[in-house]
Motif scaffolding. Structure first.
Motif, PDB file in Angstrom:
ATOM      1  N   LYS A 178      15.930  16.449  -6.644  1.00 53.66           N
ATOM      2  CA  LYS A 178      16.344  16.237  -8.032  1.00 53.66           C
ATOM      3  C   LYS A 178      15.554  17.160  -8.959  1.00 53.66           C
ATOM      4  O   LYS A 178      14.791  16.713  -9.841  1.00 53.66           O
ATOM      5  CB  LYS A 178      16.114  14.782  -8.439  1.00 53.66           C
ATOM      6  N   GLN A 195      19.088  23.357 -20.806  1.00 52.39           N
ATOM      7  CA  GLN A 195      18.854  22.220 -19.916  1.00 52.39           C
ATOM      8  C   GLN A 195      20.183  21.542 -19.608  1.00 52.39           C
ATOM      9  O   GLN A 195      21.081  21.511 -20.427  1.00 52.39           O
ATOM     10  CB  GLN A 195      17.899  21.243 -20.588  1.00 52.39           C
ATOM     11  N   ASN A 196      20.290  21.021 -18.391  1.00 60.47           N
ATOM     12  CA  ASN A 196      21.508  20.336 -17.949  1.00 60.47           C
ATOM     13  C   ASN A 196      22.737  21.238 -18.061  1.00 60.47           C
ATOM     14  O   ASN A 196      23.750  20.867 -18.669  1.00 60.47           O
ATOM     15  CB  ASN A 196      21.689  19.045 -18.755  1.00 60.47           C
ATOM     16  N   SER A 197      22.565  22.435 -17.495  1.00 61.85           N
ATOM     17  CA  SER A 197      23.704  23.356 -17.500  1.00 61.85           C
ATOM     18  C   SER A 197      23.802  24.051 -16.159  1.00 61.85           C
ATOM     19  O   SER A 197      22.822  24.105 -15.415  1.00 61.85           O
ATOM     20  CB  SER A 197      23.513  24.414 -18.591  1.00 61.85           C
ATOM     21  N   LYS A 201      14.249  20.001 -11.755  1.00 61.77           N
ATOM     22  CA  LYS A 201      14.592  20.319 -13.150  1.00 61.77           C
ATOM     23  C   LYS A 201      15.467  21.559 -13.163  1.00 61.77           C
ATOM     24  O   LYS A 201      16.371  21.677 -13.955  1.00 61.77           O
ATOM     25  CB  LYS A 201      13.293  20.622 -13.926  1.00 61.77           C
ATOM     26  N   LEU A 261      23.783  17.605 -12.025  1.00 60.19           N
ATOM     27  CA  LEU A 261      23.981  17.760 -13.473  1.00 60.19           C
ATOM     28  C   LEU A 261      24.127  16.405 -14.144  1.00 60.19           C
ATOM     29  O   LEU A 261      23.556  16.146 -15.194  1.00 60.19           O
ATOM     30  CB  LEU A 261      25.227  18.615 -13.735  1.00 60.19           C
ATOM     31  N   GLU A 262      24.862  15.524 -13.465  1.00 59.35           N
ATOM     32  CA  GLU A 262      25.139  14.202 -14.063  1.00 59.35           C
ATOM     33  C   GLU A 262      23.934  13.282 -14.000  1.00 59.35           C
ATOM     34  O   GLU A 262      23.539  12.664 -14.971  1.00 59.35           O
ATOM     35  CB  GLU A 262      26.304  13.543 -13.334  1.00 59.35           C
ATOM     36  N   ARG A 263      23.348  13.202 -12.800  1.00 56.93           N
ATOM     37  CA  ARG A 263      22.293  12.203 -12.595  1.00 56.93           C
ATOM     38  C   ARG A 263      20.916  12.686 -13.010  1.00 56.93           C
ATOM     39  O   ARG A 263      20.090  11.902 -13.447  1.00 56.93           O
ATOM     40  CB  ARG A 263      22.220  11.805 -11.129  1.00 56.93           C
ATOM     41  N   CYS A 264      20.648  13.958 -12.847  1.00 55.20           N
ATOM     42  CA  CYS A 264      19.265  14.425 -13.042  1.00 55.20           C
ATOM     43  C   CYS A 264      19.123  15.383 -14.213  1.00 55.20           C
ATOM     44  O   CYS A 264      18.030  15.852 -14.495  1.00 55.20           O
ATOM     45  CB  CYS A 264      18.746  15.093 -11.786  1.00 55.20           C
ATOM     46  N   LYS A 265      20.213  15.674 -14.848  1.00 59.60           N
ATOM     47  CA  LYS A 265      20.205  16.600 -15.991  1.00 59.60           C
ATOM     48  C   LYS A 265      19.557  17.943 -15.621  1.00 59.60           C
ATOM     49  O   LYS A 265      18.780  18.511 -16.386  1.00 59.60           O
ATOM     50  CB  LYS A 265      19.464  16.000 -17.207  1.00 59.60           C
ATOM     51  N   SER A 266      19.822  18.387 -14.415  1.00 56.01           N
ATOM     52  CA  SER A 266      19.200  19.625 -13.942  1.00 56.01           C
ATOM     53  C   SER A 266      19.835  20.855 -14.576  1.00 56.01           C
ATOM     54  O   SER A 266      20.931  20.793 -15.132  1.00 56.01           O
ATOM     55  CB  SER A 266      19.367  19.751 -12.425  1.00 56.01           C
ATOM     56  N   THR A 267      19.117  21.967 -14.442  1.00 60.30           N
ATOM     57  CA  THR A 267      19.657  23.261 -14.851  1.00 60.30           C
ATOM     58  C   THR A 267      19.896  24.060 -13.574  1.00 60.30           C
ATOM     59  O   THR A 267      18.998  24.145 -12.722  1.00 60.30           O
ATOM     60  CB  THR A 267      18.637  23.996 -15.743  1.00 60.30           C
TER      61      THR A 267
END
Lengths: 221, 803
Positions: free
Chosen positions: A159, A33-35, A161, A188-194
């Motif tokens: 936004k 996650q968040n990568s 996932k 990546l910063e705001r939504c912690k997306s992958t």
């Protein structure tokens, strides 16, 4: 932390003119996650097919795809579609813009459908991608590069996932490529997306730390 | 061509579209030409019922000397001797005088054809004409005739020179009757002197009337069939071109000369058009054959013509049938090629459905529609002839076809702007519908026109039928009508019926034709009794109407007379007296009555006035007022006591039944054609949607990719087409009513001289709409389900290929 995407023993083969063509075999990898991960491979190595399978658009021949603890290929098609709508955004090589909507509506549609439309974020993306003068135009009236930027803005605005991008900078110049990478950083910063980005571009790949290489039907991290 | 091998289903539907268009057009052409030919054949046949004739007052044979006397008095007549062949009783022999009969326009064209045959007939005097079957029946009878086959003659009729007929029949110096080859002079004193009387048969007028109505119907449908056909051709080819744009783009990009691209495209289109056209001709023949029983029955009722058992396709009809798909296709391809030529290869995306281009066209289309509306309005305010009426109806169709996509587009765009942002999927749905209108507007137009014309024509026919029935009820005021040929019988009736307790009242009716403003006009003498006052239908009258008719100063005119001369109530007409040629009789018009099924102007006057100025002949027609239950006893009394023949007694209900039957038969083909038109229009929707389905797939895949389930998209797809079709069908109602209005108020007046009251029949609209909706629903379901039956992976692959 548990990875957001887990792929186990994923294989895909096609039958064409009576011959079986193996795209890849027993791929196993995970995406945290968040990568952000760059998916690299030669033309025909199966990058687009892998993205389609992860997006729930094209079924694998065998194997498992787990996204946010959901084994998506166990779902019925309508449920898989709804899962994609809420959790994913996909950027295609063909942009997949809706011909009957203008640029503005194309950008906002997906986020409005999942009820997380954010006007200020949209304005920010329009500015970032230089789309201000194109908002009332229809896809058929703008260039391929412009369409690609609209498709990216639409995906980022949701936004998601998980963002799956297939050659997102294929038609873009360096300046716009940088804008795309900036948009990914925002996610990546705001939504912690992958984010998984299939790319040929060495400069794009070089800016993404994690890499997944498809080679001879196998995956290498 | 390879494109079609890759997409066989699309090829099938393209060919189907072209074939259907040709089939619709050619079937109507075929039926119409067959009907016209058989009508022309029928009028060639010489029978006593088709023209005005002069006979002896006592029904005797007439001395041939009367011929010269009549000619000297200015009467254009030809003598006819008719009788049964003594040795072969089933065969009727007609003796004619070739020189005077040839003055008749076209009456004997079928017999003589070119001048050579006439020359032979005149010189040899022993030439006989008959159908092959009659010649076979004659066998080797020693008639001394040189027989010539003429299939336009009825079986068992033999025509020869009058001098030869005299000998065969043994009636030297005598003839049966004279036929008029020109208009009857108003001075008829010579007839009195020669003890002759003029018999006016209405058969010819009625025949022409019904035939005209029949052909008018078919011609109108032919015109519509042509327009709908062109829409189908345009729609299918336009979509085919849209699918090919990437190929054109690629060909031009790699440097293939544009001329090669154009030539190959034109050849391809020509091959396709011819293939579709030829299949269409077969389909059209089949369609015409299935409608043929209705046409044959109609024509048989109208003029007893036998159309035979099968339709024959001539080269001319095949050529005409192919003209539509070939010319239509070439026009459409030229239009496409011109567009192609103007655009750079990279801009070909916007070739067909460019929304910007369409926006610019909306203004042009709207302006065109407004100008045409203005033109229609101006045309309707001035006097309207037959051509003008057709032109007005044509303009209405063009205006409706131009306005339909604009109304759909503008209406939907307004909805789009009102729900923006709130409901994104609905917003997309409506925006997409706006775009969809561009693609399927031609098919929608074909459907709208088919439905509108069906509503218009059905509404008119229903309107006509109801008015006709009411009118028939009022016109046929008594239970029994008697029509005799013999003045002795008439005299017997006049003297005897007063004393018959079964007959409450009887009303003599007499008529003859005169020339008014150089036009043939009927004058009718009748007894304006209470029964007429109570029942006779009048469209215009005043308080003094019947009083003025009773005192002989006023006359009633039919609508035909009213529209022909523009004379109305209060106007004065002056008629030449036939009994006193120096005198002009002055009448005031006091009423106007509907007179359906009549072509001529008619004036009704008090019988006393008629007998004073026009003819003192004993009336031969009578209306008998009786108790309806005593019909059989009255009939028996008339047969036994007065020596009437069965055919001379007419039951009111028989006339009603016969009239209604004739009416139903005349319009039977109309119903069959309007139904076929709707079927073809819904098939147009089907072919268009099948052809469109791959383009639609490219439009819908982005939504599926975003995460809208395919089943939801299928529902949207169905809802979208259904919505567009329902709006189209809804708009077809006012268009149909407008067409009905022009049919009843202009075309009918121009063609037949009477105007129908305009009435609404919502049940007909609902029925037509339901049939069209059901047909369209099936047409929508098939391609939509076919499209979504594809696997998701295939959707993506096709999207890649088509985008």
């Amino acid at each position: 932390m548990e990875p957001l995407v887990k792929v186990n023993d994923l294989s895909k083969s096609f039958e064409s003119s009576g011959e079986i063509f193996q795209v890849f075999e027993e791929l196993s990898f995970s995406l945290a996650q968040n990568s952000a991960t760059a998916l690299i491979g030669e033309s025909g190595s199966g990058k687009t097919t892998l993205i389609n399978i992860l997006a729930g658009l094209e079924p694998p021949s065998s194997g498992m795809v787990m996204i946010a603890r959901n084994e998506i290929w166990n779902y019925r098609e309508p449920d898989r579609a709804r899962f994609r709508l809420k959790n994913m955004a996909v950027i295609f090589q063909q942009y997949n813009l809706i011909p009957s909507l203008n640029v503005s509506s194309n950008i906002s549609l997906h986020s409005q459908l999942i009820d997380n439309w954010d006007q200020s974020f949209q304005d920010e993306l329009i500015k970032l991608f230089g789309l201000k003068n194109l908002l009332m135009k229809y896809p058929e009236e703008i260039s391929g590069g412009q369409q690609q930027r609209v498709a990216i803005a639409r995906s980022v605005l949701t936004k998601p996932k998980i963002l799956l991008a297939d050659e997102p900078t294929g038609n873009l110049d360096e300046e716009n490529t940088m804008s795309v990478l900036k948009a990914f950083e925002m996610l990546l910063e705001r939504c912690k997306s992958t984010i998984l980005v299939a790319t040929h571009s060495k400069s794009v790949a070089s800016k993404i730390k994690s890499k997944l290489i498809l080679e001879s039907g196998r995956a290498k991290k | 061509m390879k494109h079609w091998f890759r997409k066989p289903l699309q090829f099938l539907f393209l060919i189907m579209g072209l074939s259907l268009a040709t089939a619709l057009w050619s079937s109507i052409q075929l039926l119409n030409s067959q009907a016209k030919n058989s009508y022309e054949d029928a009028v060639k046949i010489l029978t006593e019922y088709e023209t005005e004739i002069i006979i002896s007052k006592k029904n005797n044979l007439i001395p041939i000397e009367s011929f010269a006397k009549l000619r000297r008095a200015g009467w254009l007549v030809t003598p006819i001797l008719e009788g049964k062949l003594p040795s072969q009783n089933s065969i009727t022999i007609l003796g004619i005088e070739p020189i005077s009969i040839s003055e008749s326009n076209g009456l004997l064209n079928g017999l003589f054809g070119n001048g050579e045959k006439l020359k032979e007939f005149v010189i040899k005097k022993n030439v006989g004409f008959a159908a092959q079957e009659t010649i076979n029946s004659l066998g080797k009878l020693p008639l001394g005739l040189q027989m010539s086959v003429n299939e336009s003659l009825l079986t068992n009729v033999l025509i020869t020179d009058i001098s030869k007929a005299e000998k065969i029949l043994g009636h030297q110096g005598l003839i049966s009757r004279f036929e008029l080859t020109g208009p009857a002079p108003n001075n008829r004193q010579i007839l009195e002197k020669l003890d002759l009387r003029l018999v006016h048969s209405n058969s010819q007028a009625d025949l022409e009337q019904l035939t005209e109505s029949f052909h008018l119907n078919l011609s109108a449908f032919g015109l519509l069939g042509f327009i709908v056909g062109l829409f189908i051709v345009y729609s299918t080819l336009n979509l085919a071109f849209e699918q090919r744009k990437t190929t054109y783009m690629a060909l031009r990009s790699i440097g293939v000369p544009v001329r090669t691209v154009y030539t190959s495209t034109l050849i391809e289109i020509l091959v396709l058009a011819l293939t579709g056209g030829v299949i269409g001709i077969f389909l059209g023949h089949w369609l015409a054959s299935s409608l043929f029983p209705d046409v044959a029955a109609t024509l048989n009722h109208i003029y007893g013509a036998n159309l035979g058992n099968q339709l024959v396709l001539s080269m001319r009809e095949i050529f005409l049938a192919l003209l539509m798909p070939v010319l239509g296709s070439l026009l459409i391809s030229t239009n496409f090629i011109l567009k192609l030529h103007k655009m750079a290869p990279q801009n070909l995306n916007a070739l067909v459905a460019g929304s910007k281009l369409y926006h610019n066209k909306i203004k042009l289309k709207l302006s065109t529609a407004l100008i045409l509306m203005g033109l229609t309005f101006v045309l309707t305010t001035s006097s309207v002839g037959l051509f003008k009426s057709f032109f007005i109806i044509g303009l209405t169709i063009i205006i409706a076809a131009t306005l339909l996509p604009i109304i759909l587009r503008v209406g939907l765009s307004l909805l789009v702007s009102s729900i923006k942002k709130k409901l994104p999927l609905l917003h997309w749905f409506l925006s997409d519908s706006v775009h969809q209108v561009n693609r399927i507007s031609l098919s929608l137009n074909a459907l709208m026109l088919a439905v509108a014309v069906t509503i218009g024509v059905d509404n008119m026919v229903k309107n006509f039928k109801e008015t006709f029935n009411i009118w028939l009820e009022k016109r046929l005021i008594t239970e029994v009508y008697v029509k005799v040929e013999d003045q002795n019988k008439a005299e017997l009736l006049i003297n005897g019926l007063h004393n018959e307790h079964l007959v409450k009242n009887f009303y003599p009716i007499t008529s003859l034709k005169i020339s008014f403003n150089n036009q043939l006009t009927t004058i009718v003498g009748f007894k304006p009794a209470e029964i007429y006052i109570k029942n006779w239908p009048l469209v215009k009258s005043n308080e003094q109407t019947w009083k003025e008719v009773q005192n002989g100063k006023g006359v009633l005119i039919n609508e035909q007379f009213f529209y022909k001369y523009g004379l109305g109530i209060g106007d004065i007409i002056k008629l030449d007296s036939l009994l006193n040629p120096e005198k002009k009789v002055r009448y005031q018009i006091v009423g106007i009555y509907p007179d359906y099924g009549n072509r001529l102007g008619q004036i009704m006057m008090n019988i006393h006035s008629f007998q004073e100025y026009y003819s003192k002949d004993i009336p031969l027609n009578f209306a008998l007022e009786i108790d309806p239950r005593s019909y059989d006893s009255v009939s028996e009394m008339l047969l036994n006591k007065y020596g009437l023949l069965d055919v001379e007694i007419i039951n009111q209900s028989t006339i009603k039944e016969f009239s209604t039957q004739i009416f139903d038969r005349t319009f039977a083909i109309t119903n069959a054609l309007s139904d076929s038109m709707i079927v073809v229009a819904t098939l147009t929707i089907l072919t268009t949607l099948i052809t469109l389905s791959e383009i639609r797939l490219a439009n819908l895949t982005p939504l599926w990719v975003l995460g809208i389930p395919r089943i939801t998209l299928l529902k949207f797809e169905l809802a979208q087409f259904l919505m567009l079709i329902l709006i189209t069908l809804f708009l077809a109602i006012p268009t149909g009513l407008l067409i009905c209005h022009f049919l009843t108020s202009y075309l009918n007046v121009a063609a037949f001289g009477w105007k129908l009251p305009f009435q609404f029949y919502p049940l007909i609209w609902i029925q037509t709409l339901l049939i069209a909706s059901l047909g369209s629903l099936i047409a929508i379901l098939f391609p939509s389900i076919l499209m979504f039956k594809n696997s998701p992976a295939l959707m993506i692959r096709r999207y890649k290929n088509d985008s």
